[in-house]
Motif scaffolding. Structure first.
Motif, short mmCIF file in Angstrom:
data_model
loop_
_atom_site.label_atom_id
_atom_site.label_comp_id
_atom_site.label_asym_id
_atom_site.label_seq_id
_atom_site.Cartn_x
_atom_site.Cartn_y
_atom_site.Cartn_z
N LEU A 298 -8.28 -2.78 1.00
CA LEU A 298 -9.08 -1.57 0.97
C LEU A 298 -10.01 -1.63 -0.24
O LEU A 298 -9.70 -2.27 -1.25
CB LEU A 298 -8.19 -0.34 0.94
N ASN B 16 -12.76 5.31 9.11
CA ASN B 16 -12.07 4.89 7.89
C ASN B 16 -10.58 5.20 7.95
O ASN B 16 -9.95 5.48 6.93
CB ASN B 16 -12.68 5.58 6.66
N PRO C 218 -11.23 6.02 2.59
CA PRO C 218 -10.12 5.55 3.42
C PRO C 218 -9.03 6.62 3.53
O PRO C 218 -8.64 7.23 2.53
CB PRO C 218 -9.59 4.33 2.66
N LEU D 261 -1.68 -1.71 7.35
CA LEU D 261 -1.41 -1.99 5.94
C LEU D 261 0.08 -2.18 5.72
O LEU D 261 0.89 -1.38 6.20
CB LEU D 261 -1.92 -0.87 5.05
N ASN E 233 -5.42 -7.73 4.44
CA ASN E 233 -6.20 -6.50 4.44
C ASN E 233 -6.38 -5.94 3.03
O ASN E 233 -5.40 -5.74 2.29
CB ASN E 233 -5.54 -5.45 5.34
N GLN F 59 -5.22 6.91 4.99
CA GLN F 59 -4.08 6.07 5.41
C GLN F 59 -2.96 6.97 5.92
O GLN F 59 -2.42 7.79 5.18
CB GLN F 59 -3.61 5.25 4.21
N THR G 42 -3.67 9.04 1.22
CA THR G 42 -2.52 8.61 2.01
C THR G 42 -1.78 9.87 2.43
O THR G 42 -1.44 10.71 1.58
CB THR G 42 -1.58 7.70 1.21
N GLU H 125 -6.83 -5.14 11.49
CA GLU H 125 -7.63 -4.84 10.29
C GLU H 125 -7.37 -3.45 9.74
O GLU H 125 -7.74 -3.14 8.61
CB GLU H 125 -9.12 -5.02 10.59
N ARG H 126 -6.68 -2.61 10.51
CA ARG H 126 -6.37 -1.25 10.06
C ARG H 126 -4.89 -1.07 9.71
O ARG H 126 -4.46 0.04 9.41
CB ARG H 126 -6.74 -0.23 11.13
N ASP I 76 -0.09 2.64 7.60
CA ASP I 76 0.91 1.75 7.00
C ASP I 76 2.20 1.84 7.79
O ASP I 76 2.45 2.82 8.50
CB ASP I 76 1.10 2.03 5.50
N TYR J 169 0.80 -1.23 0.00
CA TYR J 169 0.00 0.00 0.00
C TYR J 169 0.83 1.28 0.00
O TYR J 169 0.27 2.36 0.10
CB TYR J 169 -0.93 0.02 1.22
N TYR K 86 -6.65 4.25 8.58
CA TYR K 86 -5.72 3.12 8.45
C TYR K 86 -4.29 3.63 8.65
O TYR K 86 -4.02 4.83 8.59
CB TYR K 86 -5.86 2.46 7.08
#
Length: 469
Positions: free
Chosen positions: A444, A373, A338, A407, A442, A340, A308, A404-405, A377, A40, A375
């Motif tokens: 998205l 929402n 989402p 990446l 995971n 990130q 992101t 689950e969140r 990384d 990701y 997440y």
């Protein structure tokens, strides 16, 4: 050598030692080795970015004969025990390695250290000065020949002239230089790296923000450069529509930000937005900057573009306050897409921004609706030299946030690869096999197609190391 850390970079394979104080690892079952669905956090490198960010070396200079003789002798004695007389009796040298920068002193200690240095390097001087009986020489250290030669270190020598007119080294210090980008990195090359890791898909983050950054050369064509970089990214990912997902980028406080976002969503058909607050010089304690960020987040939400964000700013005091401003004032502007947070709210390599991650992790754990929402990384946060304390802290934050969140992301680093980054993560962080599998799986919602990829039996990574409780 005393610390065999480079072995751990090679996917933490058996027989390689980690840094002192790092978690111990033991072989895990082959059937537990699962490749991530996606990387990701990836980049390509356009010709324009290579020109802007690529490896730079100062042009060589011609040294006076007496100084050049010292430099050539320093090359010659590497890997031998003949270095002592090249240095003054009270000489000091930095014990240069990827893990140490300690000073050592005296001819005997220096002789011992240089006897263990790998021979074969070339020292190319790029600056010098002489003031009476003192002088300095700055040099770039190269390995290899011709186009494949690489600048591996930079060294500064301080010299002293003896009464007989000869020069000797009184002090030597420098820095190891990580591998640099010297040529474009294309979608074709990225897909090969993904295949090596058994990773099906990757999110390609445009580097267009660089042309509106503090480091970019000023010019009236800034927005044209930003557009061209986003165009190049879109063209590259279009070559692999089932495997690569493109995100555009720009400096969010520029007047063209929303217009470029709309162009990326429409004409370029990109799926998301990459923001880099540090590179863009964004100050979230500046109300005007926050309002610009809010405007961009609202537009991304309207256009249904994922975001992101490299949250770390240039502020030396970056930490909890900055994350709370983001959580309270910026994140709520994009509630339906989402978002990130890159690098676990810090940067890399390594993990050093827990103060910034903590309030976000706490909000997620508390069920704060603003984080519905959100997440994270962990691109470049886990390294082969990470301390046991940091590894445990990362594991604790992952569990607090929820797997689950989390990446997987590897970033673009010429010294490593997605395969190695995933192996290092598995080898260094104390999570269970089930937790690693959950992170690997995971997906998205903007990822095309389906499917987790299980690594074939008998592959080299079947022997990957995993932490065992």
């Amino acid at each position: 050598s005393r610390r065999a850390v480079p072995c751990a970079v090679l996917v933490a394979l058996a027989g390689c030692a980690a840094a002192p104080g790092s978690p111990r690892v033991a072989a895990g079952p082959a059937d537990a080795v699962v490749a991530p669905v996606a990387d990701y956090h990836q980049h390509l490198m356009s010709p324009a970015l290579v020109e802007l960010w690529g490896e730079r070396v100062l042009p060589p200079v011609e040294l006076p004969e007496a100084l050049d003789r010292v430099l050539r002798e320093r090359e010659r004695v590497a890997g031998t025990s003949g270095a002592g007389e090249l240095y003054t009796e009270d000489a000091r040298m930095v014990e240069l390695s990827p893990w140490s920068a300690n000073w050592i002193g005296g001819q005997d200690a220096i002789r011992d250290l240089i006897s263990r240095v790998r021979p074969g390097s070339r020292m190319v001087p790029n600056g010098f000065g002489i003031d009476g009986s003192s002088a300095y020489v700055a040099a770039s250290v190269f390995r290899g020949e011709g186009p494949s030669a690489r600048n591996v270190a930079n060294i500064l020598f301080v010299l002293r002239r003896d009464p007989d007119g000869s020069w000797r080294i009184a002090a030597e210090s420098g820095s190891i230089k990580p591998p640099g980008i010297t040529a474009p990195v294309t979608a074709d090359q990225l897909v090969v790296r993904l295949d090596e890791a058994g990773i099906r898909q990757a999110v390609v983050l445009s580097g267009a923000y660089a042309f509106g950054s503090l480091e970019a050369p000023p010019g009236a064509d800034e927005y044209a450069r930003v557009r061209a970089e986003n165009d190049w990214t879109a063209e590259q990912v279009a070559r692999y529509p089932d495997r690569l997902i493109g995100f555009c980028a720009f400096n969010p406080v520029k007047e063209y930000a929303v217009a470029e976002l709309e162009r990326c969503a429409g004409t370029l058909r990109l799926r998301g937005l990459k923001l880099h607050l540090g590179n863009s010089g964004v100050d979230v304690r500046n109300p005007a900057h926050v309002e610009q960020l809010r405007r961009v987040f609202r537009a991304a939400n309207r256009l249904r573009l994922a975001i992101t964000i490299h949250l770390r700013t240039p502020d030396p005091s970056y930490g909890r306050e900055h994350s709370l401003i983001f959580l309270g004032q910026v994140l709520p502007q994009a509630p339906e897409v989402p978002v990130q947070v890159a690098h676990l709210a810090g940067t890399g390599p390594g993990y050093g921004s827990d103060e910034a991650l903590a309030p976000l992790a706490e909000a997620v754990a508390a069920g704060d609706p603003r984080t519905r929402n959100l997440y994270f990384d962990l691109a470049t946060n886990v390294t082969p030299t990470i301390s046991a304390e940091s590894a445990r802290l990362i594991a604790r934050r992952i569990r607090q946030i929820g797997t689950e969140r989390i990446l997987f992301g590897s970033d673009l680093d010429p010294a490593t690869s997605p395969r190695q980054e995933w192996g290092t993560f598995r080898g260094m962080i104390p999570l269970t096999d089930a937790e690693f599998r959950a992170i690997a799986d995971n997906r998205l919602p903007y990822l095309p197609g389906s499917a987790r990829t299980v690594r074939p039996q008998g592959s080299i990574l079947d022997s990957m190391l995993t932490f065992r409780k």
